[in-house]
Structure formats: C-alpha cells, structure tokens
Enzyme design. Structure first.
Site, PDB file in Angstrom:
ATOM      1  N   ASP A  34       0.827  -1.200   0.000  1.00 40.99           N
ATOM      2  CA  ASP A  34       0.000   0.000   0.000  1.00 40.99           C
ATOM      3  C   ASP A  34       0.864   1.255   0.000  1.00 40.99           C
ATOM      4  OD1 ASP A  34      -2.333   1.451  -0.013  1.00 40.99           O
ATOM      5  OD2 ASP A  34      -2.747   1.200   2.128  1.00 40.99           O
ATOM      6  N   ARG A  47      -0.646   8.927  -9.901  1.00 43.87           N
ATOM      7  CA  ARG A  47      -0.599   7.673  -9.147  1.00 43.87           C
ATOM      8  C   ARG A  47       0.118   6.565  -9.915  1.00 43.87           C
ATOM      9  NH1 ARG A  47      -3.992   7.045  -4.895  1.00 43.87           N
ATOM     10  NH2 ARG A  47      -4.298   4.843  -5.391  1.00 43.87           N
ATOM     11  N   HIS A  51       2.925   3.372  -8.918  1.00 42.63           N
ATOM     12  CA  HIS A  51       2.828   1.934  -9.195  1.00 42.63           C
ATOM     13  C   HIS A  51       4.059   1.434  -9.933  1.00 42.63           C
ATOM     14  CE1 HIS A  51      -1.166   1.930  -7.642  1.00 42.63           C
ATOM     15  NE2 HIS A  51      -1.676   2.661  -8.612  1.00 42.63           N
ATOM     16  N   LEU A 145      11.775 -20.483  -4.041  1.00 39.16           N
ATOM     17  CA  LEU A 145      10.669 -19.730  -3.460  1.00 39.16           C
ATOM     18  C   LEU A 145       9.470 -19.723  -4.405  1.00 39.16           C
ATOM     19  CD1 LEU A 145      10.804 -16.335  -1.644  1.00 39.16           C
ATOM     20  CD2 LEU A 145       9.380 -16.539  -3.670  1.00 39.16           C
TER      21      LEU A 145
END
Length: 262
Positions: A34, A47, A51, A145
């Site tokens: 977040d 925005r 990102h 992983l």
C-alpha cells in the site's frame, strides 16, 4: 525479541537477519503493498508513477526473501475492489502486470522462483490472463521460493467460490456432507497446498486487512509500517522479520502461565 544470534546460511555461515535464529524465520510472508499513490502524490506525480516505482520494490523484496530461504511470498497485486479506481489508473495497472510477467520471466527462472497466481482470472483482460499463464508455465519447474501474485483477488469471493465447489461435490456424490470441514475448505481455496502466512506485512500505515487472505491469516503475525511501498526495501523487510521473531505464537494455547492464550 530473540537475542540468540543472527540467522545463518546453512551453506556459507553468512549472517542473514541480525538477531533472528533460523527457527524464528517465517516460512510464508504475505504483503499488502500500500501507499504507491500517496508516494507519487507527495512528489507531484500521477498515481501511475507510484505503481511503476512499486514494481522495483517487488524485485527487491522477492530477491531478499529468496536469499533468506523464505518458502512463499504472497503479494496483493490487484484487489477485486480496485476496479472502482479511475479507468486510467486501472489501465496502467493492467499494463504494468503484463510488463512484469513478460519482463521478469527470465529473471525469475534464473532465480529458480516459481510463480502462482490466485484470484478470479475470468475478470481480468485477455492480455493479462495470457501473460499470467505464460509466466506460470515458464516457471512451473522451478523449485525455490514460490511467488504468489493475488490478481483480481478478494478473500470473500475466494471463500464463496470454495463453498460453491464443496456444494457441487456434495451434490455429485464426490464428498460426503459429514466430511465438510476446515480441510475441505482449505483444499478448495486458491492457495491450496501452500502453508498459511506466518507474517502479514502492510505498508502505508493503514490498519485493516482489506479483504486479503481472511481465511489464511487467522494466526498470522501482523506488522504495519508507515513506509510507503515504493520505499520498502531490505532494511524494512528485515525490521518486519525481527518484529515477527520477537513474538510468542501460541495458536490458542497457553505459554508461560499467560491466562490469555489467544
């Protein structure tokens, strides 16, 4: 906080996380990434810029988790509620997803990282579904992983889909109604076969789960940091792991005479 010494690499003896012994390391880390938008806004950018920069933080966290021997890293990449955002931002996020799947494919294979995607794929654009499938297939043979990307994911939707599968199996005679238990639900969730998260990290300072892995995080330890996701690096990851290592995990039992076993 445990003080027995640093986590050590079994191969080289290298200290991995200061103050954390191997038995205190989380097997599965889940992250709510977040703060991308707020990070960009503070710098006067749209925005989408946040990102894009957040994608760099993904590589850093993934690389370090692989080095530490974490078995599973699950990232909340796009929630089912994110469709409410402006069309421009959604388009940028979908393009970023395709770019990540295609641009990171060879790197992930070299790092022996297997990718698994959870969420409702039917709601994703065709190009995103295709990119996801190619990435999963390309890394299917990797044994290190496991990177789990939660795309168009909402935990309530996931649980509802699992319940629907159970109902179908009962109606078809494949599952006896008395066999409907927690295991039956586990086996029909998107995360079937994976260990539950030990550590849930949320960046950006918000104190909520945001419909993320509600079934799976029942006994996860939570770590919330004010740091926005694009600024979340190795030092912040280590801090979260040290915080986790200092907790007493009782899973409902009693420990040391503590009357509150929750």
């Amino acid at each position: 906080m445990t003080t027995a010494g640093p986590t050590m690499s079994s191969e080289t003896g290298e200290a991995l996380v200061e103050g954390v012994t191997p038995d205190r390391m989380p097997r599965h880390i889940a992250i709510i990434m977040d703060g991308n938008g707020r990070w960009a806004a503070e710098r006067g950018f749209p925005r989408e810029f946040g990102h894009r920069n957040g994608a760099s933080a993904v590589r850093a966290a993934l690389t370090e988790c692989a080095r530490l021997g974490v078995e599973v890293l699950t990232l909340y990449s796009f929630s089912s509620e994110n469709w409410r955002r402006p069309a421009r931002e959604i388009g940028a996020l979908m393009s970023l997803c395709v770019d990540y799947c295609e641009g990171e494919r060879e790197h992930l294979k070299r790092q022996n990282i297997r990718v698994r995607v959870i969420g409702d794929r039917e709601g994703l654009p065709d190009e995103v579904r295709e990119a996801v499938v190619h990435l999963e297939r390309a890394t299917a043979g990797c044994t290190g992983l496991t990177l789990v990307l939660a795309l168009n994911y909402g935990s309530r939707n996931e649980i509802a889909r699992a319940a629907r599968r159970i109902a179908e199996d009962v109606c078809a005679g494949r599952l006896a109604i008395e066999c409907v238990d927690e295991s039956a639900i586990d086996e029909r969730l998107d995360t079937a076969g994976l260990p539950d998260p030990d550590l849930l990290i949320r960046t950006g300072g918000e104190l909520r789960l945001s419909n993320y892995l509600l079934w799976q995080v029942g006994y996860a330890e939570m770590h919330v940091t004010e740091t926005f996701w694009p600024d979340f690096g190795v030092a912040e990851l280590h801090a979260a792991i040290r915080d986790f290592a200092g907790r007493r995990r009782r899973f409902g039992g009693l420990d040391g005479g503590d009357p509150d076993g929750r």
